[in-house]
Write a protein that holds these residues in place. Structure first.
Motif, PDB file in Angstrom:
ATOM      1  N   UNK A  20      -3.473  -0.554 -13.198  1.00  0.00           N
ATOM      2  CA  UNK A  20      -4.089   0.272 -14.394  1.00  0.00           C
ATOM      3  C   UNK A  20      -3.666  -1.453 -15.608  1.00  0.00           C
ATOM      4  N   UNK A  21      -4.718  -0.943 -16.983  1.00  0.00           N
ATOM      5  CA  UNK A  21      -4.360  -1.583 -17.999  1.00  0.00           C
ATOM      6  C   UNK A  21      -5.048  -3.296 -17.686  1.00  0.00           C
ATOM      7  N   UNK A  22      -3.987  -3.919 -16.955  1.00  0.00           N
ATOM      8  CA  UNK A  22      -4.381  -6.132 -17.102  1.00  0.00           C
ATOM      9  C   UNK A  22      -3.740  -6.085 -15.936  1.00  0.00           C
ATOM     10  N   UNK A  23      -3.972  -5.723 -14.581  1.00  0.00           N
ATOM     11  CA  UNK A  23      -2.973  -6.901 -13.945  1.00  0.00           C
ATOM     12  C   UNK A  23      -3.701  -6.334 -12.336  1.00  0.00           C
ATOM     13  N   UNK A  24      -4.696  -6.581 -12.896  1.00  0.00           N
ATOM     14  CA  UNK A  24      -5.844  -6.381 -11.772  1.00  0.00           C
ATOM     15  C   UNK A  24      -6.104  -8.417 -11.041  1.00  0.00           C
ATOM     16  N   UNK A  25      -5.623  -8.646 -10.198  1.00  0.00           N
ATOM     17  CA  UNK A  25      -5.031  -9.365  -9.806  1.00  0.00           C
ATOM     18  C   UNK A  25      -4.324  -9.112  -8.146  1.00  0.00           C
ATOM     19  N   UNK A  26      -3.958 -10.532  -7.133  1.00  0.00           N
ATOM     20  CA  UNK A  26      -3.338 -10.551  -6.437  1.00  0.00           C
ATOM     21  C   UNK A  26      -2.059 -10.536  -6.676  1.00  0.00           C
ATOM     22  N   UNK A  27      -1.291  -9.582  -6.274  1.00  0.00           N
ATOM     23  CA  UNK A  27       0.211  -9.941  -7.140  1.00  0.00           C
ATOM     24  C   UNK A  27       1.166 -10.376  -6.294  1.00  0.00           C
ATOM     25  N   UNK A  28       2.342 -10.249  -6.907  1.00  0.00           N
ATOM     26  CA  UNK A  28       3.232 -11.625  -6.589  1.00  0.00           C
ATOM     27  C   UNK A  28       4.122 -10.774  -5.166  1.00  0.00           C
ATOM     28  N   UNK A  29       3.645  -9.568  -4.871  1.00  0.00           N
ATOM     29  CA  UNK A  29       4.078  -9.103  -3.911  1.00  0.00           C
ATOM     30  C   UNK A  29       3.350  -7.146  -3.888  1.00  0.00           C
ATOM     31  N   UNK A  30       2.454  -7.789  -2.832  1.00  0.00           N
ATOM     32  CA  UNK A  30       1.316  -7.435  -2.465  1.00  0.00           C
ATOM     33  C   UNK A  30       1.520  -5.294  -2.996  1.00  0.00           C
ATOM     34  N   UNK A  31       0.447  -4.873  -4.097  1.00  0.00           N
ATOM     35  CA  UNK A  31       0.961  -3.532  -3.961  1.00  0.00           C
ATOM     36  C   UNK A  31      -0.855  -3.321  -4.256  1.00  0.00           C
ATOM     37  N   UNK A  32      -0.283  -1.879  -3.661  1.00  0.00           N
ATOM     38  CA  UNK A  32      -2.114  -1.150  -4.512  1.00  0.00           C
ATOM     39  C   UNK A  32      -2.348   0.325  -4.440  1.00  0.00           C
ATOM     40  N   UNK A  33      -3.117   0.361  -5.654  1.00  0.00           N
ATOM     41  CA  UNK A  33      -3.321   0.959  -6.881  1.00  0.00           C
ATOM     42  C   UNK A  33      -4.359   2.517  -6.237  1.00  0.00           C
ATOM     43  N   UNK A  34      -3.992   3.150  -6.051  1.00  0.00           N
ATOM     44  CA  UNK A  34      -5.346   4.374  -6.529  1.00  0.00           C
ATOM     45  C   UNK A  34      -6.842   4.122  -6.773  1.00  0.00           C
ATOM     46  N   UNK A  35      -7.533   4.372  -6.617  1.00  0.00           N
ATOM     47  CA  UNK A  35      -9.515   3.933  -7.285  1.00  0.00           C
ATOM     48  C   UNK A  35      -9.041   5.308  -8.020  1.00  0.00           C
ATOM     49  N   UNK A  36      -8.931   6.166  -9.448  1.00  0.00           N
ATOM     50  CA  UNK A  36      -9.197   7.001  -9.672  1.00  0.00           C
ATOM     51  C   UNK A  36     -10.149   6.210 -10.410  1.00  0.00           C
ATOM     52  N   UNK A  37     -10.490   5.700 -10.868  1.00  0.00           N
ATOM     53  CA  UNK A  37     -11.798   5.749 -12.004  1.00  0.00           C
ATOM     54  C   UNK A  37     -12.513   5.746 -11.038  1.00  0.00           C
ATOM     55  N   UNK A  38     -12.780   5.485 -10.384  1.00  0.00           N
ATOM     56  CA  UNK A  38     -14.025   5.916  -8.781  1.00  0.00           C
ATOM     57  C   UNK A  38     -13.518   7.649  -8.074  1.00  0.00           C
ATOM     58  N   UNK A  39     -12.524   7.798  -7.977  1.00  0.00           N
ATOM     59  CA  UNK A  39     -12.175   8.729  -7.438  1.00  0.00           C
ATOM     60  C   UNK A  39     -12.698  10.357  -8.063  1.00  0.00           C
ATOM     61  N   UNK A  40     -12.122  10.255  -9.970  1.00  0.00           N
ATOM     62  CA  UNK A  40     -13.249  11.451 -10.335  1.00  0.00           C
ATOM     63  C   UNK A  40     -14.204  11.483 -10.100  1.00  0.00           C
TER      64      UNK A  40
END
Length: 482
Positions: A20-40
């Motif tokens: 969300x918001x402003x953190x689209x990147x390869x993270x310091x600790x790997x994590x994945x958020x659900x693709x809600x904006x496509x899922x809807x």
């Protein structure tokens, strides 16, 4: 109805495009958020399929054959991934020249003509809330009559259709969780502070706050908070609990769920009735009486954007929170046993070496359970981006916000604070927060009590140090060329 594929394209290894918001990147600790904006929109289009390539570990070679099975592909894109995404679009088009290709997301919403000019394989891009825009494209309607769309006419010229009004009746949207259950492997999604596996969704659109750096309210969702009814949210969570019994926690990803306190309390009571653990984003000003209701009804974690420990910087970015209120809120959460994941930003307007130290001290004083430290990211379409361009803060070489590996860059610089200063501050921030004896004891105790947490924290530790090493290598590379 066109055979429709919704695709989060392959990108950098570990790239979290759903963040969300402003953190689209390869993270310091790997994590994945659900693709809600496509899922809807996928929930709106009958017979469609959603493919989220990064969490599933899919490469371009894996998704390319899908182009032959569909008539329409809709891809979510962002500023960091745009160059890679248009290469994917080109490859899909070469695989199936008759494929209709569209892009959605904030990156194209704020620069439709420019996006199309850089992406010759893309047939159209969408503006703000694009759910029904995509539905009408999938229904095969002429592009000229679809609001919220920019497209190419037969001569190749870009045509900008009228804007689409914001959605008002969010209860009319179909649920997104059945799409998750149908098309995604829930276990592929995780982060460092929610129980695994978790599931995230939105219960509303928009955010009343005016933070100059925050992407979605300024580009796609707007500043007016429109929400689903408590009953609608409860019915979907009850369905998801039965359909996806492995889910251990539900996260409401609204920019700030707690903007509407009575509704938040109503949702909390419904979650308790259903019998699920839940978490949400929260502003650092929720009154104790509402926190008590949330605590008593199953809340686990609040994701809180503190951003800075300097009041002047918070005022500069229109955060709308006072430090004394944030302290009281945090004390209330600690007293009530509500876990906090705190997020902070280095490099916002007004930042100096001294204010960075203030923020590190502030974070240690508050002592949330976990933190995330990011570099200020001026996404196009935000007030922060306009300020950066106007004042010459933005380094054009870093305008894509990430390096060639998807690691977040420091795109802003000031006469008194350069890229290297800010990169170094992120590492120092993490070390000073996590290497305190009290925090080490807290984490070790957590690991001793839970074998699952032991494995998780050890994996995260390895990823964290690999990330820091990548940052140092990038900084050395920058220094060698300047």
């Amino acid at each position: 109805m066109l055979a429709t594929l919704f695709l989060q394209p392959p990108s950098f290894d570990g790239f979290d495009g759903g963040a969300g918001s402003r953190y689209q990147a390869h993270r310091e600790v790997r994590s994945f958020w659900f693709p809600t904006w496509l899922g809807q929109p996928a929930a709106l289009v009958p017979g469609s399929r959603l493919v989220d390539a990064p969490p599933a570990g899919l490469t371009l070679a894996d998704v390319l054959p899908l182009a032959r099975d569909y008539e329409l592909v809709v891809m979510h894109t962002s500023t960091p991934s745009f160059a890679s995404d248009i290469r994917v679009a080109q490859a899909l088009k070469e695989e199936n020249p008759r494929l209709l290709v569209g892009l959605v997301g904030a990156r194209v919403a704020v620069d439709r003509a420019g996006s199309l000019s850089r992406a010759p394989a893309v047939d159209f891009v969408c503006g703000n809330e694009f759910d029904y825009t995509i539905l009408e494209v999938a229904e095969g309607r002429p592009l000229a009559g679809i609001a919220g769309l920019s497209w190419r006419d037969p001569s190749g010229a870009v045509v900008n259709n009228p804007e689409r009004p914001p959605l008002e009746d969010l209860d009319a949207l179909p649920w997104v969780t059945p799409v998750y259950a149908r098309d995604l492997r829930i276990e592929d999604y995780f982060n460092g502070y929610l129980r695994h596996p978790y599931l995230s969704l939105y219960t509303g659109r928009g955010c009343r706050s005016k933070c100059t750096f925050c992407l979605w309210p300024q580009t796609v969702g707007g500043h007016r908070y429109r929400s689903r009814s408590v009953r609608s949210v409860a019915e979907e969570i009850a369905w998801a609990k039965q359909a996806l019994p492995q889910v251990k926690e539900f996260f409401f990803d609204d920019d700030t769920l707690t903007d509407d306190l009575p509704r938040t309390e109503g949702i909390a009571r419904e979650m308790s009735r259903i019998g699920v653990t839940w978490s949400c984003n929260a502003k650092a000003n929720v009154p104790r009486r509402t926190l008590e209701v949330m605590r008593d009804n199953g809340v686990h974690v609040l994701l809180v954007g503190y951003e800075s420990g300097n009041q002047g910087i918070l005022n500069n970015v229109k955060k709308g929170v006072r430090l004394d209120i944030a302290r009281r809120f945090t004390e209330d959460c600690n007293d009530l046993g509500i876990t906090i994941h705190g997020t902070f930003i280095i490099g916002l307007p007004g930042e100096t070496r001294e204010t960075i130290e203030e923020t590190i001290r502030f974070a240690c004083e508050l002592d949330p359970h976990t933190i995330q430290v990011s570099l200020a990211a001026p996404y196009p379409g935000t007030e922060l981006y306009r300020q950066a361009v106007e004042h010459g803060w933005l380094d054009a070489a870093h305008a894509d916000l990430v390096d060639e590996h998807g690691v977040q860059l420091a795109p802003l610089h000031y006469p008194h604070l350069d890229h290297e200063d800010m990169h170094a501050a992120v590492e120092r921030f993490y070390r000073e927060f996590y290497f305190r004896p009290s925090k080490i004891a807290e984490i070790v105790g957590e690991m001793v009590r839970s074998p699952q947490m032991l494995r998780r924290r050890l994996r995260e530790g390895v990823e964290f140090f690999q990330y820091l090493r990548a940052r140092r290598e990038h900084a050395r590379g920058v220094g060698a060329t300047t």
